[in-house]
Scaffold this motif. Sequence first.
Motif, PDB file in Angstrom:
ATOM      1  N   SER A 115      31.663  43.912  41.743  1.00 39.61           N
ATOM      2  CA  SER A 115      32.066  42.504  41.728  1.00 39.61           C
ATOM      3  C   SER A 115      32.663  42.124  43.081  1.00 39.61           C
ATOM      4  O   SER A 115      33.057  42.987  43.867  1.00 39.61           O
ATOM      5  CB  SER A 115      33.096  42.255  40.621  1.00 39.61           C
ATOM      6  OG  SER A 115      34.313  42.904  40.951  1.00 39.61           O
ATOM      7  N   ARG A 116      32.756  40.852  43.343  1.00 39.43           N
ATOM      8  CA  ARG A 116      33.335  40.377  44.602  1.00 39.43           C
ATOM      9  C   ARG A 116      34.785  40.856  44.740  1.00 39.43           C
ATOM     10  O   ARG A 116      35.210  41.252  45.824  1.00 39.43           O
ATOM     11  CB  ARG A 116      33.270  38.850  44.663  1.00 39.43           C
ATOM     12  CG  ARG A 116      33.759  38.286  45.969  1.00 39.43           C
ATOM     13  CD  ARG A 116      33.488  36.804  46.062  1.00 39.43           C
ATOM     14  NE  ARG A 116      32.075  36.534  46.139  1.00 39.43           N
ATOM     15  CZ  ARG A 116      31.412  36.279  47.263  1.00 39.43           C
ATOM     16  NH1 ARG A 116      32.058  36.246  48.385  1.00 39.43           N
ATOM     17  NH2 ARG A 116      30.124  36.037  47.252  1.00 39.43           N
ATOM     18  N   ALA A 117      35.544  40.830  43.637  1.00 34.44           N
ATOM     19  CA  ALA A 117      36.937  41.288  43.671  1.00 34.44           C
ATOM     20  C   ALA A 117      37.005  42.780  44.000  1.00 34.44           C
ATOM     21  O   ALA A 117      37.854  43.218  44.780  1.00 34.44           O
ATOM     22  CB  ALA A 117      37.622  41.003  42.343  1.00 34.44           C
ATOM     23  N   LYS A 118      36.118  43.575  43.412  1.00 33.80           N
ATOM     24  CA  LYS A 118      36.087  45.013  43.670  1.00 33.80           C
ATOM     25  C   LYS A 118      35.719  45.279  45.133  1.00 33.80           C
ATOM     26  O   LYS A 118      36.311  46.144  45.793  1.00 33.80           O
ATOM     27  CB  LYS A 118      35.088  45.688  42.724  1.00 33.80           C
ATOM     28  CG  LYS A 118      34.930  47.161  42.934  1.00 33.80           C
ATOM     29  CD  LYS A 118      36.138  47.917  42.459  1.00 33.80           C
ATOM     30  CE  LYS A 118      35.836  49.411  42.515  1.00 33.80           C
ATOM     31  NZ  LYS A 118      37.016  50.216  42.334  1.00 33.80           N
ATOM     32  N   GLN A 119      34.743  44.520  45.662  1.00 37.65           N
ATOM     33  CA  GLN A 119      34.359  44.671  47.060  1.00 37.65           C
ATOM     34  C   GLN A 119      35.534  44.351  47.979  1.00 37.65           C
ATOM     35  O   GLN A 119      35.773  45.045  48.967  1.00 37.65           O
ATOM     36  CB  GLN A 119      33.175  43.764  47.393  1.00 37.65           C
ATOM     37  CG  GLN A 119      31.881  44.201  46.774  1.00 37.65           C
ATOM     38  CD  GLN A 119      30.750  43.206  47.043  1.00 37.65           C
ATOM     39  OE1 GLN A 119      30.954  42.140  47.602  1.00 37.65           O
ATOM     40  NE2 GLN A 119      29.543  43.563  46.630  1.00 37.65           N
ATOM     41  N   GLU A 120      36.284  43.289  47.655  1.00 40.82           N
ATOM     42  CA  GLU A 120      37.445  42.911  48.473  1.00 40.82           C
ATOM     43  C   GLU A 120      38.522  43.979  48.407  1.00 40.82           C
ATOM     44  O   GLU A 120      39.135  44.318  49.418  1.00 40.82           O
ATOM     45  CB  GLU A 120      37.994  41.557  48.017  1.00 40.82           C
ATOM     46  CG  GLU A 120      39.194  41.083  48.797  1.00 40.82           C
ATOM     47  CD  GLU A 120      38.938  40.894  50.302  1.00 40.82           C
ATOM     48  OE1 GLU A 120      39.916  41.026  51.075  1.00 40.82           O
ATOM     49  OE2 GLU A 120      37.790  40.631  50.712  1.00 40.82           O
ATOM     50  N   LYS A 125      25.872  46.586  41.490  1.00 45.83           N
ATOM     51  CA  LYS A 125      26.589  45.944  42.583  1.00 45.83           C
ATOM     52  C   LYS A 125      28.015  45.643  42.122  1.00 45.83           C
ATOM     53  O   LYS A 125      28.214  45.030  41.071  1.00 45.83           O
ATOM     54  CB  LYS A 125      25.882  44.651  42.986  1.00 45.83           C
ATOM     55  CG  LYS A 125      26.537  43.971  44.156  1.00 45.83           C
ATOM     56  CD  LYS A 125      25.775  42.738  44.578  1.00 45.83           C
ATOM     57  CE  LYS A 125      26.494  42.111  45.764  1.00 45.83           C
ATOM     58  NZ  LYS A 125      25.843  40.884  46.187  1.00 45.83           N
TER      59      LYS A 125
END
Length: 133
Positions: A66-71, A64
């Motif tokens: 990271s949140r930063a990568k998803q953003e 999954k």
Amino acid sequence: MKTQGHVNIDAAVSTPYRFTSRLDVRLSYRWRDSPDHSWTFGSITFQHEVDTRPDYTLPVPKRKPSRAKQEDELQEKLYRVWDHLRSSAMHSLREYLKSGRDRAAIPETFPVTTDSYTRGLNNYSTQFWRDQP
């Protein structure tokens, strides 16, 4: 300004610093019937709500992100959609004005139509003069 006879469309559309799922592209234009007439000004804002639901046709990543990568990926996707909306809107407005249709009938805002299958933009999404479903 791009010129089409006695029609000008402002091609300087500012790219937003940050994108949300609601995308707007505002185009300004002006026209005159002949060189002796004064310019008449107008604008139209194309509005699009991007469907940000996951695309299950893509392979699942092994880990999954990271949140930063998803953003970052979301911002890249929204930029691509915004850029497509901008170019489609400019093309549609240019075609409408070149065709000699009633310039006073151009709406101030137009919520674009999305493709029922892909949930995204298609070649007809920004044609504000077509009968909408």
